[in-house]
Design a protein around this motif. Structure first.
Motif, mmCIF file in Angstrom:
data_model
loop_
_atom_site.group_PDB
_atom_site.id
_atom_site.type_symbol
_atom_site.label_atom_id
_atom_site.label_comp_id
_atom_site.label_asym_id
_atom_site.label_seq_id
_atom_site.Cartn_x
_atom_site.Cartn_y
_atom_site.Cartn_z
ATOM 1 N N GLU A 118 20.861 -39.788 45.923
ATOM 2 C CA GLU A 118 21.831 -38.733 46.239
ATOM 3 C C GLU A 118 23.266 -39.246 46.182
ATOM 4 O OE1 GLU A 118 21.177 -36.133 49.836
ATOM 5 O OE2 GLU A 118 19.096 -36.525 49.201
ATOM 6 N N ALA A 119 23.451 -40.499 46.628
ATOM 7 C CA ALA A 119 24.811 -41.052 46.687
ATOM 8 C C ALA A 119 25.400 -41.310 45.304
ATOM 9 C CB ALA A 119 24.790 -42.353 47.484
ATOM 10 N N SER A 120 24.582 -41.288 44.260
ATOM 11 C CA SER A 120 25.098 -41.566 42.908
ATOM 12 C C SER A 120 25.389 -40.314 42.109
ATOM 13 C CB SER A 120 24.082 -42.389 42.109
ATOM 14 O OG SER A 120 23.752 -43.554 42.779
ATOM 15 N N VAL A 121 25.046 -39.137 42.666
ATOM 16 C CA VAL A 121 25.250 -37.874 41.942
ATOM 17 C C VAL A 121 26.344 -37.091 42.662
ATOM 18 C CG1 VAL A 121 24.152 -35.725 41.166
ATOM 19 C CG2 VAL A 121 22.830 -37.856 41.208
ATOM 20 N N HIS A 122 27.347 -36.653 41.915
ATOM 21 C CA HIS A 122 28.496 -35.974 42.527
ATOM 22 C C HIS A 122 28.764 -34.665 41.823
ATOM 23 C CE1 HIS A 122 29.306 -39.920 44.322
ATOM 24 N NE2 HIS A 122 28.963 -40.378 43.130
ATOM 25 N N GLU A 123 29.183 -33.688 42.605
ATOM 26 C CA GLU A 123 29.550 -32.402 42.013
ATOM 27 C C GLU A 123 31.052 -32.355 41.839
ATOM 28 O OE1 GLU A 123 27.713 -28.857 43.844
ATOM 29 O OE2 GLU A 123 26.527 -30.334 44.935
ATOM 30 N N PHE B 227 27.472 -38.719 37.411
ATOM 31 C CA PHE B 227 26.635 -39.827 37.865
ATOM 32 C C PHE B 227 27.471 -41.111 37.818
ATOM 33 C CE2 PHE B 227 23.658 -43.336 37.073
ATOM 34 C CZ PHE B 227 22.775 -43.155 38.134
ATOM 35 N N ASP B 228 27.205 -42.008 38.769
ATOM 36 C CA ASP B 228 27.921 -43.293 38.777
ATOM 37 C C ASP B 228 27.284 -44.246 37.769
ATOM 38 O OD1 ASP B 228 29.780 -42.615 40.781
ATOM 39 O OD2 ASP B 228 28.270 -42.965 42.338
ATOM 40 N N TYR B 229 27.704 -44.119 36.514
ATOM 41 C CA TYR B 229 27.246 -45.058 35.474
ATOM 42 C C TYR B 229 28.023 -46.360 35.651
ATOM 43 C CZ TYR B 229 25.033 -41.120 33.002
ATOM 44 O OH TYR B 229 24.245 -40.063 32.660
ATOM 45 N N PRO B 230 27.537 -47.468 35.067
ATOM 46 C CA PRO B 230 28.287 -48.734 35.224
ATOM 47 C C PRO B 230 29.662 -48.648 34.587
ATOM 48 C CG PRO B 230 26.218 -49.081 34.019
ATOM 49 C CD PRO B 230 26.289 -47.630 34.325
ATOM 50 N N PHE B 231 29.868 -47.692 33.656
ATOM 51 C CA PHE B 231 31.183 -47.573 33.005
ATOM 52 C C PHE B 231 32.020 -46.467 33.654
ATOM 53 C CE2 PHE B 231 27.529 -46.040 30.624
ATOM 54 C CZ PHE B 231 27.734 -44.666 30.593
ATOM 55 N N ALA C 253 20.514 -42.445 33.338
ATOM 56 C CA ALA C 253 20.703 -42.409 34.797
ATOM 57 C C ALA C 253 19.402 -42.803 35.505
ATOM 58 C CB ALA C 253 21.154 -41.018 35.234
ATOM 59 N N VAL C 254 18.270 -42.366 34.973
ATOM 60 C CA VAL C 254 16.965 -42.712 35.561
ATOM 61 C C VAL C 254 16.742 -44.223 35.472
ATOM 62 C CG1 VAL C 254 14.456 -42.527 35.170
ATOM 63 C CG2 VAL C 254 15.863 -40.451 35.252
ATOM 64 N N LEU C 255 17.024 -44.806 34.310
ATOM 65 C CA LEU C 255 16.833 -46.254 34.141
ATOM 66 C C LEU C 255 17.792 -47.050 35.032
ATOM 67 C CD1 LEU C 255 16.310 -46.510 30.264
ATOM 68 C CD2 LEU C 255 14.601 -46.992 32.020
#
Ligand code: ATP
Length: 441
Positions: A229-234, A254-258, A313-315
């Motif tokens: 939940e903490a990695s997904v933002h609206e 989503f909080d991707y590494p980039f 995002a799943v990986l």
């Protein structure tokens, strides 16, 4: 610790999830090929989406429209005139960039020169090709840049065949093509992509309720996929940044590494699409309320999901590193629902025919629960476990001499090892099957 993009790209290639497209020819920018485990993971994500948003609902209708469409459809929708991104070119190194993605508009990100980037111009991202055998007769057609168009042109067909009551939706999973100026970040920005989209038709006054239901539905789906939940933002998209026809848009980021980037989108598109296709095709696309006889163009809520961005995002979310039995390991804590392989069965020793035969029997039995039960009898058991951990297999099941009845009270029991903890339990073959079944429910 969070995974880096390099770790995921390297794991994806090494273990057969995703390869660079046409790699032996030096690749083709913005294309990727899915290997055996990637296909399985992608299909599982798509199947979960279809089950969640189509099969388990009475108000949804599936569509699989052609990728090539009459070009008039893309003229009507505004894509021919306006599906473009701002492009700038560096006068020094000739490289091209998306103007709205530049950190510093005065400096070329490739060669570092200052003041060499030209004025932005609009670059249309649709791929055009020719339909027809001979050049003279052929017409320019486009590879669809989104799956949505195929649903709008079939709105009337579905209404005529099924007489659905509002609200109802059309859903489609399929390829789309965008000639992105700068494809990058692995599956995040590609030129050949896959989308899972819904066009949800509502009475104009009911849009807010439907929008809210899709917003919570999308968040619930993120949770089901195992995205924290903490990695997904609206992100509520500001009016000046929205497409002109949209009255409300939320980007799920989503909080991707980039960086924090768009994963999915949810837009209220009013009656823009049906009204544009009605005008473009000359066909009446109004909905007739059977009870009141009222005729009107329904409004549309559009949840749009990119498959590749979801898979990335799943990986990213599943990748974990820890220490187990004094050794460092990397594993994928995938939800069993999307894991390419649900369990692996193994005979303790591969040179003992009785063990091998029994293990094959166990595997066959477990495949009645799910066909994706792997076999591995290579190397020692510890190595087999690590190989499965790395690809996210939730359970490893081992057949040993006790399974054969060496200790009579343990006959027909196996060991079941849990991926995330490395813990093992001794249970009957039926109980092992039940563990797998429960993990997929
Ligand atoms: P962006 O602003 O990142 O270019 P977009 O706003 O143009 O994306 P949409 O047109 O809303 O994207 O497309 C719907 C979904 O399709 C996106 O949320 C994303 O998941 C996916 N998508 C769009 N373009 C790409 C691409 N080039 N590569 C991979 N996925 C994409």
């Amino acid at each position: 610790m969070k995974a880096s993009l390099e770790q995921i790209v390297s794991l994806a290639k090494r273990r057969g999830f995703v390869y660079p497209g046409s790699e032996i020819y030096g690749g083709l920018a913005g294309t990727f090929d899915y290997g055996p485990l990637g296909v399985a993971l992608k299909k599982n994500i798509e199947n979960l989406w279809w089950r969640t948003f189509v099969d388990t609902r009475d108000d949804m209708y599936g569509i699989d429209a052609a990728i090539l469409m009459n070009p008039k459809a893309w003229e009507a929708s505004g894509h021919v005139a306006g599906f473009s991104d701002p492009l700038v070119e560096c006068a020094n190194c000739k490289k091209r960039f998306r103007a709205d993605h530049l950190e510093d508009a005065g400096t070329c990100p490739a060669c570092g020169k200052q003041g060499t980037l030209g004025e932005p111009r609009q670059f249309n991202m649709m791929f055009a090709t020719k339909a027809g055998a001979s050049e003279g007769e052929s017409a320019t057609v486009y590879l669809r840049p989104e799956t949505a168009g195929g649903m709008f042109v079939n709105f009337k067909n579905v209404v005529d065949s099924f007489h659905p009551k509002l609200p109802f939706g059309l859903a489609q999973i399929g390829k789309a093509f965008r000639n992105e100026i700068a494809p990058r970040e692995f599956l995040f920005r590609v030129r050949e992509l896959e989308q899972m989209e819904v066009e949800y038709f509502v009475r104009p006054e009911a849009w807010e309720e439907a929008f809210e239901a899709w917003r919570t539905g999308m968040l619930a789906f993120a949770k089901e996929l195992g995205l924290p939940e903490a990695s997904v933002h609206e992100l509520e998209v500001a009016a000046e940044d929205r497409a002109h026809y949209s009255k409300r848009t939320i980007d799920f980021e989503f909080d991707y590494p980039f960086g924090r980037k768009e994963l999915w989108g949810l837009a209220y598109r009013t009656d823009f699409d049906l009204s544009a296709h009605q005008a473009g095709s000359g066909q009446k696309l109004e909905y007739i309320d059977e009870a009141s006889g009222e005729k009107f163009l329904p409004h549309v809520i559009e949840p749009s999901f990119g498959v590749g961005r979801t898979m990335l995002a799943v990986l990213m979310s599943a990748f974990k590193e820890d220490e187990l039995g004094g050794e460092a390991r990397a594993y994928l804590a995938l939800s069993p629902k999307v894991a390419p392989i649900k369990a692996m069965v193994s005979p303790l020793l591969k040179n003992k025919p009785e063990l091998v035969e029994k293990a094959k029997e166990v595997r066959k039995f477990l495949q009645k629960v799910h066909p994706a039960i792997a076999w591995d009898d290579n190397g020692n058991i510890g190595k087999r476990y690590r190989r499965q951990d790395e690809i996210g297999t939730p359970f490893c099941i081992t057949v040993d001499f006790d399974t054969l009845g060496e200790k009579p009270e343990l006959k027909d029991t196996v060991t079941l090892r849990h991926r995330d903890t490395g813990e093992q339990e001794r249970l009957s073959i039926e109980e092992a099957a039940e563990r797998i079944r429960a993990s997929l429910a």
